[in-house]
Design an enzyme around this catalytic site. Structure first.
Site, PDB file in Angstrom:
ATOM      1  N   LYS A   1       5.911   3.234  11.523  1.00 55.90           N
ATOM      2  CA  LYS A   1       4.656   2.558  11.906  1.00 55.90           C
ATOM      3  C   LYS A   1       4.950   1.399  12.865  1.00 55.90           C
ATOM      4  CE  LYS A   1       0.507   0.443  11.135  1.00 55.90           C
ATOM      5  NZ  LYS A   1       0.825  -0.939  11.039  1.00 55.90           N
ATOM      6  N   ASP A   2       6.021   0.644  12.567  1.00 57.45           N
ATOM      7  CA  ASP A   2       6.456  -0.451  13.445  1.00 57.45           C
ATOM      8  C   ASP A   2       7.656   0.061  14.236  1.00 57.45           C
ATOM      9  OD1 ASP A   2       4.895  -3.055  12.306  1.00 57.45           O
ATOM     10  OD2 ASP A   2       5.370  -1.665  10.696  1.00 57.45           O
TER      11      ASP A   2
ATOM     12  N   ARG B   1      -3.221  -5.217   7.089  1.00 58.97           N
ATOM     13  CA  ARG B   1      -4.271  -5.849   7.906  1.00 58.97           C
ATOM     14  C   ARG B   1      -5.569  -5.041   7.923  1.00 58.97           C
ATOM     15  NH1 ARG B   1       0.375  -7.745  11.205  1.00 58.97           N
ATOM     16  NH2 ARG B   1       0.306 -10.022  11.112  1.00 58.97           N
TER      17      ARG B   1
ATOM     18  N   GLN C   1       9.959  -2.439  15.935  1.00 60.46           N
ATOM     19  CA  GLN C   1      10.742  -3.182  14.932  1.00 60.46           C
ATOM     20  C   GLN C   1      11.932  -2.345  14.454  1.00 60.46           C
ATOM     21  OE1 GLN C   1       9.014  -5.651  11.612  1.00 60.46           O
ATOM     22  NE2 GLN C   1       9.331  -3.769  10.483  1.00 60.46           N
TER      23      GLN C   1
ATOM     24  N   HIS D   1       0.861  -1.186   0.000  1.00 56.41           N
ATOM     25  CA  HIS D   1       0.000   0.000   0.000  1.00 56.41           C
ATOM     26  C   HIS D   1       0.899   1.239   0.000  1.00 56.41           C
ATOM     27  CE1 HIS D   1       1.147   0.129   4.195  1.00 56.41           C
ATOM     28  NE2 HIS D   1       0.628  -1.066   4.401  1.00 56.41           N
TER      29      HIS D   1
ATOM     30  N   SER E   1      -2.200  -0.119   6.644  1.00 57.48           N
ATOM     31  CA  SER E   1      -1.697  -1.433   7.037  1.00 57.48           C
ATOM     32  C   SER E   1      -2.321  -2.480   6.134  1.00 57.48           C
ATOM     33  CB  SER E   1      -2.078  -1.717   8.495  1.00 57.48           C
ATOM     34  OG  SER E   1      -1.942  -3.099   8.775  1.00 57.48           O
TER      35      SER E   1
ATOM     36  N   HIS F   1       4.106   1.279   2.185  1.00 51.70           N
ATOM     37  CA  HIS F   1       5.262   0.605   1.581  1.00 51.70           C
ATOM     38  C   HIS F   1       5.831   1.456   0.443  1.00 51.70           C
ATOM     39  CE1 HIS F   1       2.731  -2.949   2.964  1.00 51.70           C
ATOM     40  NE2 HIS F   1       3.861  -3.181   3.574  1.00 51.70           N
TER      41      HIS F   1
HETATM   42  P1  AMP Z   1       4.985  -5.098   6.449  1.00 54.77           P
HETATM   43  O1  AMP Z   1       4.714  -5.467   5.028  1.00 54.77           O
HETATM   44  O2  AMP Z   1       3.752  -4.828   7.255  1.00 54.77           O
HETATM   45  O3  AMP Z   1       5.950  -6.035   7.118  1.00 54.77           O
HETATM   46  O4  AMP Z   1       5.734  -3.700   6.387  1.00 54.77           O
HETATM   47  C1  AMP Z   1       6.916  -3.541   5.643  1.00 54.77           C
HETATM   48  C2  AMP Z   1       7.526  -2.202   5.990  1.00 54.77           C
HETATM   49  O5  AMP Z   1       6.616  -1.167   5.646  1.00 54.77           O
HETATM   50  C3  AMP Z   1       7.834  -2.054   7.481  1.00 54.77           C
HETATM   51  O6  AMP Z   1       9.064  -1.392   7.643  1.00 54.77           O
HETATM   52  C4  AMP Z   1       6.693  -1.208   7.961  1.00 54.77           C
HETATM   53  O7  AMP Z   1       7.011  -0.422   9.104  1.00 54.77           O
HETATM   54  C5  AMP Z   1       6.432  -0.323   6.759  1.00 54.77           C
HETATM   55  N1  AMP Z   1       5.073   0.201   6.798  1.00 54.77           N
HETATM   56  C6  AMP Z   1       3.919  -0.508   6.923  1.00 54.77           C
HETATM   57  N2  AMP Z   1       2.852   0.324   6.986  1.00 54.77           N
HETATM   58  C7  AMP Z   1       3.346   1.591   6.921  1.00 54.77           C
HETATM   59  C8  AMP Z   1       2.764   2.890   6.965  1.00 54.77           C
HETATM   60  N3  AMP Z   1       1.449   3.068   7.098  1.00 54.77           N
HETATM   61  N4  AMP Z   1       3.588   3.951   6.879  1.00 54.77           N
HETATM   62  C9  AMP Z   1       4.927   3.789   6.758  1.00 54.77           C
HETATM   63  N5  AMP Z   1       5.545   2.599   6.722  1.00 54.77           N
HETATM   64  C10 AMP Z   1       4.770   1.505   6.811  1.00 54.77           C
END
Ligand code: AMP
Length: 283
Positions: A149-150, A187, A153, A34, A185, A37
């Protein structure tokens, strides 16, 4: 833009880029991409000559009762978004490529992983650190991009790279939100119409923290209690945790002096969402 399924293909591409003296950025993701990313990919494209996006739903960071099986996947649309954002290579390995038979290694960061999401998701950060360590070893990027966001992490990955002398710069990127404030997200796709509205209570609680802070409140317990009351008013929301911590060490802060990270996790229906904000001395 190329789609690689094996470590060898990625290594070969990166080797040839490095021979030309090019700088490489890595954006690790679990796919179903999204605009959050996308913002990481665009930041990587702006600062590096070549960008690799990994798309891998990492089983080791899911608990036994979590959503691994139903985690959303759409590799075609992911590849399209990566190409449009200017990435050069998508690495989308199968589980067997990342965890072949007799795989036996876990990378674990102590301390920073004890609280917040680490407490409610035991083993989660071992899974994250193990896969991020592997991805960094496979791609050997100059920079790797993670979302605020994380926030936990990001802090954990920074510490892992520092502790293990990993030659990579970890770049943190701001949270991207929907127009109404919900943090983007993968999710969010689980939420039905009523839950989507209730999901706004995470952001509303963080806004309340800012308001209280701006009005001079410095006791974390009071801010947390008021945030909890706001969220508890919605019957679809069940708070997992609300904590106010130091952004770097993630240690709980009882009083606020300079800046502090306010982190929230809550179940909205069956979907667990997280969000956070920074209270800074200047606000
Ligand atoms: P994920 O696919 O959820 O594991 O996220 C991959 C990366 O994208 C991680 O570093 C997340 O922190 C980042 N990310 C996910 N959602 C967002 C968001 N809304 N804003 C900025 N970064 C994000």
């Amino acid at each position: 833009m190329k789609l690689a399924r094996t470590v060898e293909v990625v290594r070969c591409a990166v080797r040839s880029w490095k021979k030309e003296g090019l700088h490489v950025g890595l954006v690790p993701t679990m796919g179903f991409l999204h605009e959050g990313h996308e913002s990481l990919i665009r930041a990587a494209v702006a600062a590096n000559d070549r960008v690799v996006v990994s798309v891998f739903v990492n089983p080791r960071q899911f608990g036994p009762d979590e959503d691994l099986d139903r985690y959303p996947r759409d590799i075609e649309s992911d590849v399209e978004m990566c190409a449009n954002a200017g990435a050069d290579l998508v690495f989308a390995p199968d589980v067997e490529v990342m965890y072949p038979e007799a795989f036996a290694t876990t990378v674990s960061v102590a301390g920073l992983t004890a609280g917040l999401c680490g407490k409610s998701r035991p083993g989660h950060f071992d899974g994250v650190c193990t896969v991020v360590c592997k991805l960094l070893n496979i791609v050997s990027p100059d920079r790797a991009y993670f979302g605020q966001k994380d926030a936990q992490q990001l802090a954990v990955v920074r510490r892992m790279c520092r502790d293990l002398h990993m030659p990579v710069e970890i770049v943190g990127c701001p949270i991207v939100r929907e127009e109404d404030g919900l943090a983007k997200s993968s999710r969010n796709s689980y939420l039905n119409e009523a839950e989507r509205i209730s999901a706004l209570s995470l952001r509303a609680a963080l806004d309340l923290a800012h308001e209280l802070y701006a009005a001079g409140e410095r006791e974390s317990a009071i801010i947390i209690e008021k945030m909890r009351a706001l969220m508890a008013a919605d019957p679809l929301v069940r708070v997992d945790y609300i904590e106010i911590v130091d952004q770097g060490s993630l240690a709980p802060l009882s009083r606020l002096y300079n800046s502090a990270l306010v982190a929230v996790a809550a179940f909205v229906g069956k979907t667990r969402l997280i969000d956070n904000t920074l209270l800074s001395g200047k606000s």
